[in-house]
Motif scaffolding. Structure first.
Motif, PDB file in Angstrom:
ATOM      1  N   SER A  31       0.882  -1.193  -0.049  1.00 32.53           N
ATOM      2  CA  SER A  31      -0.102   0.073  -0.192  1.00 32.53           C
ATOM      3  C   SER A  31       0.974   1.157   0.098  1.00 32.53           C
ATOM      4  O   SER A  31       1.881   1.309   0.666  1.00 32.53           O
ATOM      5  CB  SER A  31      -0.813   0.072   1.304  1.00 32.53           C
ATOM      6  OG  SER A  31      -1.670  -1.085   1.219  1.00 32.53           O
ATOM      7  N   PHE A  32       0.674   2.310  -1.046  1.00 31.08           N
ATOM      8  CA  PHE A  32       1.067   3.488  -1.019  1.00 31.08           C
ATOM      9  C   PHE A  32       0.370   4.493  -1.519  1.00 31.08           C
ATOM     10  O   PHE A  32      -0.869   4.437  -1.963  1.00 31.08           O
ATOM     11  CB  PHE A  32       2.558   3.324  -1.843  1.00 31.08           C
ATOM     12  CG  PHE A  32       2.167   2.792  -3.086  1.00 31.08           C
ATOM     13  CD1 PHE A  32       2.153   3.424  -4.241  1.00 31.08           C
ATOM     14  CD2 PHE A  32       2.055   1.339  -3.449  1.00 31.08           C
ATOM     15  CE1 PHE A  32       1.995   3.289  -5.449  1.00 31.08           C
ATOM     16  CE2 PHE A  32       2.059   0.880  -4.666  1.00 31.08           C
ATOM     17  CZ  PHE A  32       1.980   1.830  -5.794  1.00 31.08           C
ATOM     18  N   THR A  33       0.843   5.790  -1.417  1.00 26.27           N
ATOM     19  CA  THR A  33      -0.106   6.753  -1.972  1.00 26.27           C
ATOM     20  C   THR A  33       0.703   7.494  -3.232  1.00 26.27           C
ATOM     21  O   THR A  33       1.673   7.648  -3.425  1.00 26.27           O
ATOM     22  CB  THR A  33      -0.199   8.033  -0.775  1.00 26.27           C
ATOM     23  OG1 THR A  33      -0.739   7.311   0.431  1.00 26.27           O
ATOM     24  CG2 THR A  33      -1.100   9.102  -1.186  1.00 26.27           C
ATOM     25  N   VAL A  34      -0.493   7.614  -4.032  1.00 23.52           N
ATOM     26  CA  VAL A  34      -0.012   8.487  -5.269  1.00 23.52           C
ATOM     27  C   VAL A  34      -0.821   9.412  -5.646  1.00 23.52           C
ATOM     28  O   VAL A  34      -2.155   9.481  -5.830  1.00 23.52           O
ATOM     29  CB  VAL A  34       0.068   7.623  -6.617  1.00 23.52           C
ATOM     30  CG1 VAL A  34       0.276   8.171  -7.887  1.00 23.52           C
ATOM     31  CG2 VAL A  34       0.935   6.028  -6.390  1.00 23.52           C
ATOM     32  N   ASN A  35      -0.332  10.702  -5.661  1.00 20.56           N
ATOM     33  CA  ASN A  35      -1.006  11.832  -5.664  1.00 20.56           C
ATOM     34  C   ASN A  35      -2.271  12.085  -4.852  1.00 20.56           C
ATOM     35  O   ASN A  35      -3.370  12.181  -5.490  1.00 20.56           O
ATOM     36  CB  ASN A  35      -1.576  12.303  -7.228  1.00 20.56           C
ATOM     37  CG  ASN A  35      -0.704  12.121  -8.117  1.00 20.56           C
ATOM     38  OD1 ASN A  35       0.522  12.994  -7.793  1.00 20.56           O
ATOM     39  ND2 ASN A  35      -0.885  11.809  -9.526  1.00 20.56           N
ATOM     40  N   LYS A  36      -1.793  11.593  -3.583  1.00 24.56           N
ATOM     41  CA  LYS A  36      -2.793  11.759  -2.560  1.00 24.56           C
ATOM     42  C   LYS A  36      -3.988  10.713  -2.624  1.00 24.56           C
ATOM     43  O   LYS A  36      -4.645  10.533  -1.898  1.00 24.56           O
ATOM     44  CB  LYS A  36      -3.587  13.032  -2.216  1.00 24.56           C
ATOM     45  CG  LYS A  36      -2.488  14.328  -1.969  1.00 24.56           C
ATOM     46  CD  LYS A  36      -3.456  15.819  -1.964  1.00 24.56           C
ATOM     47  CE  LYS A  36      -2.340  16.598  -1.714  1.00 24.56           C
ATOM     48  NZ  LYS A  36      -3.035  18.100  -1.709  1.00 24.56           N
ATOM     49  N   GLU A  37      -3.587   9.836  -3.462  1.00 25.42           N
ATOM     50  CA  GLU A  37      -4.817   8.737  -3.439  1.00 25.42           C
ATOM     51  C   GLU A  37      -4.034   7.436  -3.068  1.00 25.42           C
ATOM     52  O   GLU A  37      -3.187   7.157  -3.453  1.00 25.42           O
ATOM     53  CB  GLU A  37      -5.116   8.551  -4.994  1.00 25.42           C
ATOM     54  CG  GLU A  37      -6.426   7.396  -5.263  1.00 25.42           C
ATOM     55  CD  GLU A  37      -6.713   7.374  -6.614  1.00 25.42           C
ATOM     56  OE1 GLU A  37      -7.194   6.296  -7.099  1.00 25.42           O
ATOM     57  OE2 GLU A  37      -6.571   8.468  -7.513  1.00 25.42           O
ATOM     58  N   LYS A  38      -4.623   6.559  -2.270  1.00 24.15           N
ATOM     59  CA  LYS A  38      -4.174   5.494  -1.758  1.00 24.15           C
ATOM     60  C   LYS A  38      -4.311   4.371  -2.605  1.00 24.15           C
ATOM     61  O   LYS A  38      -5.160   4.075  -3.299  1.00 24.15           O
ATOM     62  CB  LYS A  38      -5.172   4.846  -0.423  1.00 24.15           C
ATOM     63  CG  LYS A  38      -4.692   3.838   0.507  1.00 24.15           C
ATOM     64  CD  LYS A  38      -3.404   4.471   1.425  1.00 24.15           C
ATOM     65  CE  LYS A  38      -3.120   3.532   2.477  1.00 24.15           C
ATOM     66  NZ  LYS A  38      -1.998   3.789   3.127  1.00 24.15           N
ATOM     67  N   VAL A  39      -3.039   3.600  -2.860  1.00 21.86           N
ATOM     68  CA  VAL A  39      -3.157   2.453  -3.824  1.00 21.86           C
ATOM     69  C   VAL A  39      -2.739   1.384  -3.067  1.00 21.86           C
ATOM     70  O   VAL A  39      -1.973   1.268  -2.216  1.00 21.86           O
ATOM     71  CB  VAL A  39      -2.132   2.881  -5.093  1.00 21.86           C
ATOM     72  CG1 VAL A  39      -2.122   1.720  -6.162  1.00 21.86           C
ATOM     73  CG2 VAL A  39      -2.709   4.116  -5.704  1.00 21.86           C
ATOM     74  N   SER A  40      -3.358   0.344  -3.458  1.00 18.77           N
ATOM     75  CA  SER A  40      -2.928  -1.346  -3.101  1.00 18.77           C
ATOM     76  C   SER A  40      -2.613  -2.290  -3.876  1.00 18.77           C
ATOM     77  O   SER A  40      -3.996  -2.476  -4.736  1.00 18.77           O
ATOM     78  CB  SER A  40      -3.992  -1.699  -1.848  1.00 18.77           C
ATOM     79  OG  SER A  40      -3.695  -2.790  -1.121  1.00 18.77           O
TER      80      SER A  40
END
Length: 201
Positions: free
Chosen positions: A76-85
């Motif tokens: 899990s990480f954040t790209v452009n303030k969006e959480k991605v898993s």
């Protein structure tokens, strides 16, 4: 991972076993280990190595090694303030796509490889004399060794025990060869279990 003995040089000379160690040599092909593992392998400097090039070989859809501890975990990480898993496989595929994108933009393979992970699988051919191989096996068959290089070392030990049992039947981690664990406070605490494993290995 595949370990293949390509060649061996065992001179027929009547000398002490400990002297023979210096004059024998083995060449192995190890295929499907991670770059993380190959970095550990080449630290054993008294050997000759040839490794698959990422400079000339395309790594589109690159093969990779999956550590058991990560296999069923999400990243899990954040790209452009969006959480991605993503699963580990999805993450590797994403890196592969990014690499492919760079190649399509005519970026040289030697530069595109900078985004490839340590998990990227590789192939190594290496030659060690008997003395260095014994040193390698004592360190890398230890329970404290990293799991992947330990797996490789066990495969190598299995092969050389069949080829030259008079030397390698007594070889394994330090606790097996000397009865003493050199790891101090970092010991695995399973000396007897390890000794019994290598006696019947």
């Amino acid at each position: 991972m595949k370990v293949i003995l390509i060649s061996k040089n065992i001179p027929e000379i009547d000398i002490d076993t400990s002297e023979l160690e210096k004059h024998i040599a083995f060449t192995f092909l190890v295929d499907g280990i991670s770059r993380a593992c190959s970095h550990q392998l080449v630290r054993h400097r008294l050997a000759s190595y040839s490794q698959q090039s990422q400079r000339y070989v395309s790594m589109k859809n690159f093969p990779y090694v999956t550590p058991p501890s990560i296999e069923n975990k999400n990243i899990s990480f954040t790209v452009n303030k969006e959480k991605v898993s993503l699963t580990y496989n999805e993450f590797m595929n994403l890196i592969g796509e990014a690499y492919g994108s760079l190649i399509e933009q005519n970026i040289p393979k030697e530069d595109a490889r900078f985004i490839l992970p340590n998990s990227c699988a590789t192939r190594v051919v290496f030659t060690m004399n008997g003395k260095e191989l014994i040193h390698f096996l004592k360190l890398r068959t230890c329970n404290r060794a990293q799991w992947e290089i330990r797996e490789m070392a066990l495969e190598i030990l299995k092969i050389v025990r069949e080829v030259l049992p008079e030397i390698f039947k007594k070889i394994g981690p330090e606790c097996f060869t000397t009865g003493i664990c050199p790891e101090g406070e970092k010991t695995c605490g399973k000396k007897e279990e390890v000794i019994n494993f290598f006696k019947s290995f």
